[in-house]
Write an enzyme that holds these catalytic residues in place. Sequence first.
Site, PDB file in Angstrom:
ATOM      1  N   TYR A   6       0.863  -1.180   0.000  1.00 54.02           N
ATOM      2  CA  TYR A   6       0.000   0.000   0.000  1.00 54.02           C
ATOM      3  C   TYR A   6       0.901   1.232   0.000  1.00 54.02           C
ATOM      4  O   TYR A   6       1.910   1.278   0.708  1.00 54.02           O
ATOM      5  CB  TYR A   6      -0.867  -0.052   1.262  1.00 54.02           C
ATOM      6  CG  TYR A   6      -2.070   0.853   1.277  1.00 54.02           C
ATOM      7  CD1 TYR A   6      -2.855   1.030   0.145  1.00 54.02           C
ATOM      8  CD2 TYR A   6      -2.436   1.497   2.453  1.00 54.02           C
ATOM      9  CE1 TYR A   6      -3.966   1.848   0.181  1.00 54.02           C
ATOM     10  CE2 TYR A   6      -3.561   2.315   2.496  1.00 54.02           C
ATOM     11  CZ  TYR A   6      -4.317   2.480   1.361  1.00 54.02           C
ATOM     12  OH  TYR A   6      -5.416   3.289   1.397  1.00 54.02           O
ATOM     13  N   GLU A 150     -13.197  -6.846   3.133  1.00 53.05           N
ATOM     14  CA  GLU A 150     -12.119  -6.945   4.124  1.00 53.05           C
ATOM     15  C   GLU A 150     -12.665  -7.206   5.516  1.00 53.05           C
ATOM     16  O   GLU A 150     -13.545  -6.513   6.016  1.00 53.05           O
ATOM     17  CB  GLU A 150     -11.255  -5.681   4.153  1.00 53.05           C
ATOM     18  CG  GLU A 150     -10.077  -5.860   5.123  1.00 53.05           C
ATOM     19  CD  GLU A 150      -9.015  -4.780   5.016  1.00 53.05           C
ATOM     20  OE1 GLU A 150      -9.297  -3.721   4.433  1.00 53.05           O
ATOM     21  OE2 GLU A 150      -7.894  -5.008   5.513  1.00 53.05           O
ATOM     22  N   ASP A 183      -6.792  -9.893   6.431  1.00 51.76           N
ATOM     23  CA  ASP A 183      -5.688  -9.016   6.803  1.00 51.76           C
ATOM     24  C   ASP A 183      -5.165  -9.543   8.131  1.00 51.76           C
ATOM     25  O   ASP A 183      -5.897  -9.558   9.124  1.00 51.76           O
ATOM     26  CB  ASP A 183      -6.218  -7.577   6.932  1.00 51.76           C
ATOM     27  CG  ASP A 183      -5.141  -6.581   7.355  1.00 51.76           C
ATOM     28  OD1 ASP A 183      -4.216  -6.973   8.080  1.00 51.76           O
ATOM     29  OD2 ASP A 183      -5.254  -5.405   6.971  1.00 51.76           O
ATOM     30  N   PHE A 185      -3.236  -8.429  10.356  1.00 46.49           N
ATOM     31  CA  PHE A 185      -3.275  -7.483  11.471  1.00 46.49           C
ATOM     32  C   PHE A 185      -4.595  -7.644  12.244  1.00 46.49           C
ATOM     33  O   PHE A 185      -4.621  -7.700  13.471  1.00 46.49           O
ATOM     34  CB  PHE A 185      -3.129  -6.050  10.957  1.00 46.49           C
ATOM     35  CG  PHE A 185      -3.515  -4.993  11.948  1.00 46.49           C
ATOM     36  CD1 PHE A 185      -2.709  -4.704  13.034  1.00 46.49           C
ATOM     37  CD2 PHE A 185      -4.704  -4.293  11.794  1.00 46.49           C
ATOM     38  CE1 PHE A 185      -3.080  -3.722  13.953  1.00 46.49           C
ATOM     39  CE2 PHE A 185      -5.081  -3.314  12.710  1.00 46.49           C
ATOM     40  CZ  PHE A 185      -4.268  -3.035  13.789  1.00 46.49           C
ATOM     41  N   HIS A 186      -5.701  -7.715  11.509  1.00 45.73           N
ATOM     42  CA  HIS A 186      -7.013  -7.881  12.141  1.00 45.73           C
ATOM     43  C   HIS A 186      -7.210  -9.316  12.632  1.00 45.73           C
ATOM     44  O   HIS A 186      -7.766  -9.545  13.707  1.00 45.73           O
ATOM     45  CB  HIS A 186      -8.123  -7.506  11.153  1.00 45.73           C
ATOM     46  CG  HIS A 186      -8.024  -6.106  10.650  1.00 45.73           C
ATOM     47  ND1 HIS A 186      -8.301  -5.009  11.433  1.00 45.73           N
ATOM     48  CD2 HIS A 186      -7.665  -5.612   9.438  1.00 45.73           C
ATOM     49  CE1 HIS A 186      -8.118  -3.900  10.723  1.00 45.73           C
ATOM     50  NE2 HIS A 186      -7.727  -4.238   9.511  1.00 45.73           N
ATOM     51  N   ARG A 215       1.724  -3.312  12.965  1.00 44.14           N
ATOM     52  CA  ARG A 215       1.714  -2.748  11.612  1.00 44.14           C
ATOM     53  C   ARG A 215       3.110  -2.371  11.117  1.00 44.14           C
ATOM     54  O   ARG A 215       3.256  -1.570  10.195  1.00 44.14           O
ATOM     55  CB  ARG A 215       0.717  -1.572  11.487  1.00 44.14           C
ATOM     56  CG  ARG A 215      -0.667  -1.973  12.006  1.00 44.14           C
ATOM     57  CD  ARG A 215      -1.784  -1.160  11.434  1.00 44.14           C
ATOM     58  NE  ARG A 215      -2.365  -1.817  10.280  1.00 44.14           N
ATOM     59  CZ  ARG A 215      -3.617  -1.614   9.840  1.00 44.14           C
ATOM     60  NH1 ARG A 215      -4.399  -0.753  10.443  1.00 44.14           N
ATOM     61  NH2 ARG A 215      -4.069  -2.235   8.783  1.00 44.14           N
ATOM     62  N   GLU A 244       0.605  -3.797   4.253  1.00 43.21           N
ATOM     63  CA  GLU A 244      -0.081  -2.557   4.644  1.00 43.21           C
ATOM     64  C   GLU A 244       0.570  -1.997   5.901  1.00 43.21           C
ATOM     65  O   GLU A 244      -0.071  -1.879   6.944  1.00 43.21           O
ATOM     66  CB  GLU A 244      -1.571  -2.853   4.864  1.00 43.21           C
ATOM     67  CG  GLU A 244      -2.418  -1.614   4.894  1.00 43.21           C
ATOM     68  CD  GLU A 244      -3.873  -1.927   5.216  1.00 43.21           C
ATOM     69  OE1 GLU A 244      -4.710  -1.072   4.937  1.00 43.21           O
ATOM     70  OE2 GLU A 244      -4.176  -3.002   5.765  1.00 43.21           O
TER      71      GLU A 244
HETATM   72 MN    MN Z   1      -6.055  -4.068   5.577  1.00 44.07          MN
END
Ligand code: MN
Length: 288
Positions: A6, A150, A183, A185-186, A215, A244
């Site tokens: 990104y 997402e 994702d 991270f999530h 992140r 990202e």
């Molecule tokens: Mn994301």
Amino acid sequence: MKFGTYFAYWEQEWNADYKFYIDKVARLGFDILELGAGALVGMDDAELSAIKHKSRDAGISLTGCIGLPANYDVSSADEGVRRGGVEYLKKILAALEKVEASVLGGIIYAYWPCDYSKPVDKAGVRARSIGSLLEIADFAADRGVLLVLETVNRFEHFLINTSEEAVQLAHDVGHPNVKVMLDCFHMNIEEDFLGDAIRTAGKWLGHFHIGECNRKVPGRGHMPWDEMGKALRDIGYDGAVVMEPFVRMGGTVGSDIKVWRDLSGNADDKKLDEDIAEALKFVREKFA
Ligand code: MN
């Protein structure tokens, strides 16, 4: 698999010179640059054409991402807002076609970040979200853009927090142009095991965001890269893997992403380039 990043890793604002970043990520060895899709709507045809030609020349594929703002919430109970959101997504998709981007992901089924001072009507939001996605699924397919939902953590939205919920939503939309986006991270917040979550997504997985749990770029933390790589091989994933990372404070990006301390080691742009090139080498090996 193709690997991307990104653009906002380097930026403090969501609007940026995408042509500059196409050259940069090509130089760093990436296959894909992910754009902020909302910014494309404000660009004229000459600028969109310039981005398209730059990406062709550099051999970089483009994907787009957005968390819809509240005034374009496609899950809104206010029909005017919902309708406006659908029209806004159509403008984004038309712009994505002009730059030949192949994917639109993010919170395209509601709005972001969720305002939890208001009551949560998950069933109502879910029903209206499905209706809106069905309104744009053919429109997106006709423009060569895959829609990917997402899955985000509970603090950012409530509709799909897990791979299982995302697959169920995509299944209920029931359109071949609507898939799931994970994702890590999530997932790190919501899933029991990341490999199992990837296998749950299976053939529904259309796009994958990666990064460490704070992140930072891949390879700087405790994310289970071997486990994720094995799961991606198990499901035969051959789509995009897009980093990202957000490591710098400041600007709209810093406040939207809640970067309240420097995570870059006070890196200048050159050091950020070196860090992400190293991370690219790391994930290419882990996911090979
Ligand atoms: Mn994301």
